[in-house]
Structures are given as C-alpha cells and as structure tokens.
Design an enzyme around this catalytic site. Structure first.
Site, PDB file in Angstrom:
ATOM      1  N   TYR A  69      -1.324  -2.755  -3.449  1.00  0.00           N
ATOM      2  CA  TYR A  69      -1.866  -1.453  -3.805  1.00  0.00           C
ATOM      3  C   TYR A  69      -0.906  -0.759  -4.739  1.00  0.00           C
ATOM      4  CZ  TYR A  69      -4.145   2.980  -3.829  1.00  0.00           C
ATOM      5  OH  TYR A  69      -4.785   4.105  -4.253  1.00  0.00           O
ATOM      6  N   TRP A 102      -0.757   0.634  -9.286  1.00  0.00           N
ATOM      7  CA  TRP A 102      -1.401   0.546 -10.590  1.00  0.00           C
ATOM      8  C   TRP A 102      -0.796  -0.561 -11.442  1.00  0.00           C
ATOM      9  CZ3 TRP A 102      -4.677   4.595 -12.975  1.00  0.00           C
ATOM     10  CH2 TRP A 102      -5.208   5.461 -12.021  1.00  0.00           C
TER      11      TRP A 102
END
Length: 788
Positions: free
Chosen positions: A114, A116
């Site tokens: 998890y 970006w």
C-alpha cells in the site's frame, strides 16, 4: 534549449518534470512548460540519491542472518544489518518463502503493497509484488484503501458503482459556473490534495477551477473545523463545526427540508428507494428523537438557525454538495457519505449540470477532469489470479497480525484472520500509513520473516529482516498514465542506478528463477521490452475506440501527450439514470439510489443499519473522554510531500520547525497553554505521544489541532513500547479501529489528545541517518556514513 540540455522528462504522481544531473553530481529539477500550476514537491526530486537515506546494497538483520526463522523477532529495529551480496540475499529470501509455504501454506504469506510508489505503468510496485506472489502460488491480499475505505464499500450498495467512478461523476467547471448557485463542502476541498493524482498529473488546474467559481459569484460554504481547507479565492463562508459532527448537520438539514415541505418529492419517489423509512428516522417517528437543527446544534455546536437557513437556501437554488475523503476516515465514516447522498437526493439536483454531489471534493483530478475521461485501458503488468481466497480489509493489518484465527466481519461476510508467517512488503510505508503505530510495531514482531524492497532507510526498512535496495524512478525507463488523468508521459532515465540497487522486476526475476517460475514471471521479456509491450497494449486499446496514439519511439522521445484533443465528452451514469431511470437503472438491487438498503439492513450490524444514522463517537469533543483529552487531532495529507515520500527532500524539510513536523493550534488554545509560535509541543494520549512544532492559527476552531501525516516515524527509545515519537508522526496516537462492521476502514480522524509545551533538551532525529551496518565483519556507524 534542446530537451537534452533541459533535462530528461519524467512523471510523478504530483506532476511532470525535467531532471538532469550536473557535473558536480547535483540534480536539477524543473517543471514542464505544459503545467501552469506545478507542485513544489517536485523540488524534492533533487534528493533522490541522498546517501544519508539511500540503501546501498542488500541487507539482512543480524539476528535473522544468524538464525533465520528462529531469530528473535522482537529485535527488529534494534539490531544492526549485515551487508550481503545479491546472490546471498536472494537465496535467503527464496529459502524464507519456501519455508513459510511449506510450514503453513500460501495464505500465511501477506503481500503488502500500500503506497503510491512510482507513477510508471511497468515499475508499479503493487503490480510487481502481486504478480510475483501469485506466480508463487498465492498469498493473503488486502482490500480497499486507507484513503477511502468506508466509501469504497458503501457506494456500490447505494449508487451501484465503484466509489472512485462515482467521484468522477461531476459537472465540468463550465457547467458549475453556468448552473450552480451554491456549493456546500463538508470537510472542505483542500487544494493541497489536488497536487497529487494516481498515475500522474499532466497539468494542474485547481486555481483555474476555483478561480472560475469565485468569478461566477457562487455562494460557497465550508462546513468544517478548519476555515482554510477551501481555496481562499472562493471566499467561503465558514460553519465551524465539531469534528465528526457532519452527519448530525446533514440529518438536521434533511429534517428542515421535510418539515417545511422543501424536499423534492418527485425525485425521492421516482429515483430512490427507502426515503420514507429514512424520513421516519429523521423526523423521530422511529426512535422518538427528532433530528432537528436544535438537536444538531447540540452535536455540532453550529447554531440551529444557521443550519436551517442554509438548508432553505440549498433548496431554493441549484446547489452541489461536496464530501471530502477526510470526513469518512472516522468512526462510523460510512454515514457521512450515505447521509450526504440522502441530503442531495432530498434536494433533487442529482444528475443535473452544476448540481448533485462531488464525492471526493478537492482530491486529485476527480473534480476537474471536465468530462475528458480516457475511454481505453492503459497497459499494465498482468497480475494473474490469486489462488488464495483469504484477504483482510487493508486497515485491519494489526488485528490480523495480533489475532491469527480471530473473527472479523466485512461487507456482510464473517471471515477469519489467517496466521501470517511471512510479510512481503513492496512500494509503501506501513509505519506511515497505519494508525496506532506503537501497537502496530508490537504486532509487527509476530511473523517469522519480513521482506521489503525500499529505496530509503524508512522505518519499514529498519524493521525488516531482508531489505532489497530498490532503484528510484529517475533510474529507470517507464511511462505514466491512468484513468484519473488525461495525459500520457514518457519517463526517461536521467540518473545512473544508485550503488548496488536494482529495480523490483529484477529482484523478483531473481527470486522467481530460484523458486522455479522464472519463465512464467518474465514471459521472456526484460524491463525495457515490458515497457514497450505495455505501451503497445495501450496503443491497441486506444485504436479499438477510435483514438490514434503515436508509435512508441515517437512517444518516448517526445513531450507529455495531452489526450484531451483526442477525446469526446463523456456522458455520466447518473445523468443517464436521471433522464431514464427505467431504461438506465443503477446497478443496485432496486435499480435506484438506495436511501434504505435492504442488503445492508440484512447484515444485521448494530453500528451500520439499513439507512443513514447518527452514532455517538467514542473519541470526539462530545464524548466524556474529552474531559481528559480536550483536543481533537486531525491528521491531513501533507502539502509538502506525497504521504511520506521525500520527507527528506527540500520541500518537506523547509516546512519543519526545529526539525519537527509543524502542527497548527488555535491561537487562544495556545495562549492558555503557554505555547508560542515555534515552540515544540508534546501531543499525547494513552496510545502514545509525539513532538511537533507549533504554528498558531485562527483558521482552526478551538479544541482542534491539525498536523500532516508523513513524518518518518522516529522513536526516542526503541525498547519502550509507548516510546515518545520525536519527529511528528500523528499515527503515534491515532485510533486503530474500524469505521464500522461494514467497511472496517481507518478511523484516524476520530482521535482525542492533550497537548503541552515540551521542555528539556530536544532529542536529535535518527531516522535520516542509516542504521548500524556490518560490512566484511566491520561495523559502519551512522556517524561515519553521514560524514562521508
């Protein structure tokens, strides 16, 4: 100037930039000419190869190196690392994966990713780790996000579509200017959140959007504990509410509409189901408690007459209701979106230009795509099928690690937490994202093995057993693009690979070779061939819907590609539904907007019944706990970095106060506590404590403090389970409970604390200095590294 002298083009989630390395080794960064509102976060790309933070070669925690799966896992974060060769590190990791699989099965492997990470389509950490672990036979996965979990589970039940898709169902700026008279934001629409966008941002346009709203004279109302979380250009009227009281205000507005006959009877009859059941609850017929403005004043501290007056104004002229992500990251967060949809339905503007809802107001490009939706899929690395059916709601990872075999509910299912033997985490920093980090840190010691790929010495890397040094996006070739932007951008390599780091694909290929599925994983392609292949897939997908893209070579050697001239305006689901609810039903059981959901009602949850409802909170300023902890802590996304990325970069570092993350405090609250601008304060509750630098502000209501997330977690005493966090990470104190039995999302914005001025010597930070490393039998101390 030629592009070669300007630099090499790359894409990030916060924009496109040109980068080049100077003769002295420094890195120059400049925004592309196509972006009129570039994000200042781009300046931090110059810190990409900062040797005080970068990981130089594969590392194994000393105890794990000596004892493997029998090591003392409580020593994570305490022991030095052994620097090893790639072959040795890959052999040890392959051995650990095989042992976990043999001991407890593939569901004992948790694939965490998890974050970006890179904006690139191929060097996409989540795709890489999921493809690898599925090729290995599967793993326990996670669902939903920290950003939007409550809405992600709720919206399909209520509107019959993916929550992110629903967030794109917004009027264009031109339509808002032409038709909308009033915008009411719950939780604001902070432009700092419009800096970043998954898959990249070809051009920022927040100022253009809000400037047009301001010039049109639209009445903007911000219902929030924070005055300035709406762009200042729109001169929003501020309704200063208690945090977590949004639902009470929405219920009271709906009460006013019903009581005064102002609601759209035709809309709720034709387009909704269950409004009558909800109306009975709102009016107090079902529970004896009318949810009138006076009742809501007691919850929110917004005057009853202001609530009622605003409801009448909203009914009088076409309006939009904006709901930020932040309002659903709280106890019973599902109710904010459900009650907001019910209020918009009562007003009857859903599906009309310039009216209805903005779900995810002020987030990325969700509010400003202007109907130029990309009608084709951008190529992505195939992940394959996961042979393991076990999963967890993402925000319940601590529960899973603490309670193997424990029971949990999620979206109508009764499930069991698997017994996790090995965690493989790539492309994220759970010691940033997760709540109650002290509790998480203790649970992190339960698995026998933790493997991570990391660029920098984040806390996640420091608490791993096997650390593979990953290259950065500036050290790789790729391209960026996605469904939530309308640009495609080449990502050209501008830097040599740092020391002995490798890209994720190379690491996984080496492991797949040792584990017997190299050919399956690579399909005979190297990284460059995969990048070209994924672009070719994109080109074919575009051609299938009549969009012609340039060849790969032409694209790769050119500027960012603006797709907007190639796209036609999209028609939205809710518009089609409004025009013909019979011919274009929603994908809900009734085909309509479900103000009452029989499906959710049948789940039998006491904390999420079949219609929007108010639930008292455990931690908010209206609870008894506020007598002991009188401040409500709000932890927002940062303006100076993306989550925790580039906290060591110049944009983030320039914002610090005495090296600590800044925290805003109401001026009067600070005066009472003897706190002045620039002081260091201690923020604490029973879960932990952290230090932050004080900023005094009139833009917060009294009793509220605000700090950005993303400061790299740094403990004063690693041996103290409730150690003081010395850098300013709010998740040292935030609450780790599910939003409700329905979504089990994070509740970070339901957090009570106390604050005091910090006195005494200020502890030096350690997190921007490498841990102790043993090379060739000799210890390399952090001080030696920082002085190189």
């Amino acid at each position: 100037m030629t592009r070669a002298t300007q630099g090499f083009l790359t894409a990030t989630h916060w924009g496109n930039y040109l980068t080049r390395q100077e003769s002295d080794g420094s890195i120059t960064v400049s925004p592309v000419s196509q972006d009129s509102e570039p994000s200042p976060i781009g300046r931090s790309l110059a810190s990409t190869q900062d040797e005080s933070c970068r990981i130089s070669q594969p590392m194994i925690r000393q105890g794990y190196y000596e004892h493997r799966r029998n090591s003392d896992t409580t020593q994570r974060g305490k022991e030095p690392f052994i620097a090893v060769s790639w072959d040795e590190a890959l052999d040890i990791a392959a051995e650990a994966l095989t042992a976990a699989k043999d001991a407890k099965g593939n569901n004992s492997i948790y694939g965490g990713s998890y974050g970006w990470a890179s904006a690139g389509r191929f060097h996409h950490a989540q795709s890489q780790v999921h493809r690898f672990l599925r090729g290995f036979g599967g793993y326990t996965d996670s669902k939903d996000t920290y950003s939007y979990a409550a809405a992600e589970v709720l919206i399909p039940h209520i509107l019959g579509m993916n929550a992110f898709q629903a967030g794109m169902e917004v009027s264009t700026t031109e339509e808002v200017v032409k038709h909308c008279k009033r915008i009411v934001y719950f939780g604001g629409a902070a432009t700092r959140n419009m800096q970043v966008n998954p898959g990249g941002t070809g051009a920022h346009d927040a100022s253009q959007h809000f400037g047009a709203i301001a010039n049109a004279g639209i009445d903007v109302v911000n219902i929030s504990p924070i005055r300035d979380d709406v762009n200042s250009m729109v001169r929003a009227r501020w309704f200063s509410c208690r945090p977590n009281s949004d639902v009470a205000i929405m219920l009271a507005m709906t009460y006013t509409l019903i009581d005064e006959g102002l609601y759209d009877k035709d809309f709720v009859t034709r387009y909704c189901v269950g409004f009558d059941v909800y109306a009975d609850y709102v009016m107090g017929k079902s529970d004896g408690i009318p949810k009138d403005p006076k009742w809501a004043e007691g919850k929110s501290e917004v005057p009853a007459n202001e609530i009622a007056t605003l409801a009448r104004l909203m009914a009088a002229d076409r309006c939009m209701i904006g709901l930020s992500f932040s309002v659903q990251r709280a106890e019973h967060g599902e109710q904010t979106y459900w009650a907001g949809i019910a209020l918009a339905s009562a007003l009857g503007y859903i599906g009309l230009p310039g009216g209805g809802l903005v779900l995810g107001a002020g987030v990325g490009k969700m509010s400003t795509m202007q109907r130029k939706m990309v009608p084709f899929s951008v190529g992505s690395l195939p992940q394959g099928k996961n042979a393991v059916s076990d999963f967890i709601p993402l925000a319940r990872v601590t529960d899973m690690l603490e309670s193997p075999g424990g029971k949990f509910t999620y979206n109508g299912e009764d499930r069991t937490y698997p017994d996790i033997d090995l965690v493989y985490w790539v492309g994220g920093n759970p010691f940033h994202h997760h709540q109650d980090i002290n509790r998480f840190r203790r649970a992190w010691s339960h698995p026998k093995t933790i493997i991570t790929h990391e660029i920098n010495w984040t806390t996640t890397a420091r608490f791993a057993d096997i650390v593979f040094p990953s290259s950065s996006p500036l050290e790789r070739e790729d391209f960026a693009g996605g469904s939530m932007d309308n640009w495609l951008t080449p990502m050209r390599r501008s830097l040599g690979t740092y020391r002995d780091s490798r890209d994720d694909y190379s690491i996984f290929s080496g492991l797949a070779e040792r584990l017997g599925f190299f050919d399956q994983f690579t399909e005979g392609r190297d990284a460059g061939q995969w990048v070209r292949h994924l672009y070719d897939v994109t080109q074919k997908n575009a051609a299938a819907v009549g969009v012609t893209l340039p060849s790969f070579d032409e694209f790769n050697d050119g500027p960012p590609l603006d797709l907007r001239p190639l796209l036609t305006d999209s028609e939205q689901v809710l518009e089609r539904f409004r025009a013909d609810p019979v011919g274009n039903p929603l994908a809900t059981p009734s085909g309509k907007i479900e103000i009452f959901s029989q499906t959710i009602s049948d789940f039998g949850y006491g904390d999420c019944v079949g219609h929007p409802a108010w639930y008292d909170k455990t931690e908010w300023l209206g609870s008894p706990l506020a007598q002991s902890y009188p401040f409500h802590l709000l932890s927002n996304q940062p303006a100076t970095r993306l989550h925790s990325q580039f906290d060591h970069g110049i944009t983030s570092q320039e914002s610090k106060i005495q090296d600590r993350e800044p925290m805003r405090i109401n001026i009067e609250d600070a005066r009472v506590r003897g706190i002045q601008k620039g002081d260091i304060v201690r923020v604490f509750n029973t879960r932990g404590s952290f230090l932050a630098g004080a900023i005094l502000s009139e833009d917060l209501r009294q009793g509220v403090v605000q700090i950005a997330t993303g400061a790299w977690y740094d403990m004063l005493d690693i041996n103290d389970p409730l150690s003081l966090e010395i850098h300013g990470n709010p998740n040292a104190v935030t609450n780790d409970i599910g939003t409700s039995s329905l979504a089990q999302g994070p509740s970070a914005n339901s957090c009570l604390v106390d604050i005091e001025k910090y006195v005494g010597p200020l502890p030096p930070l350690k997190v921007f200095t490498p841990p102790e490393i043993i090379e060739n039998g000799h210890s390399r101390s952090p001080k030696m590294v920082s002085e190189r």
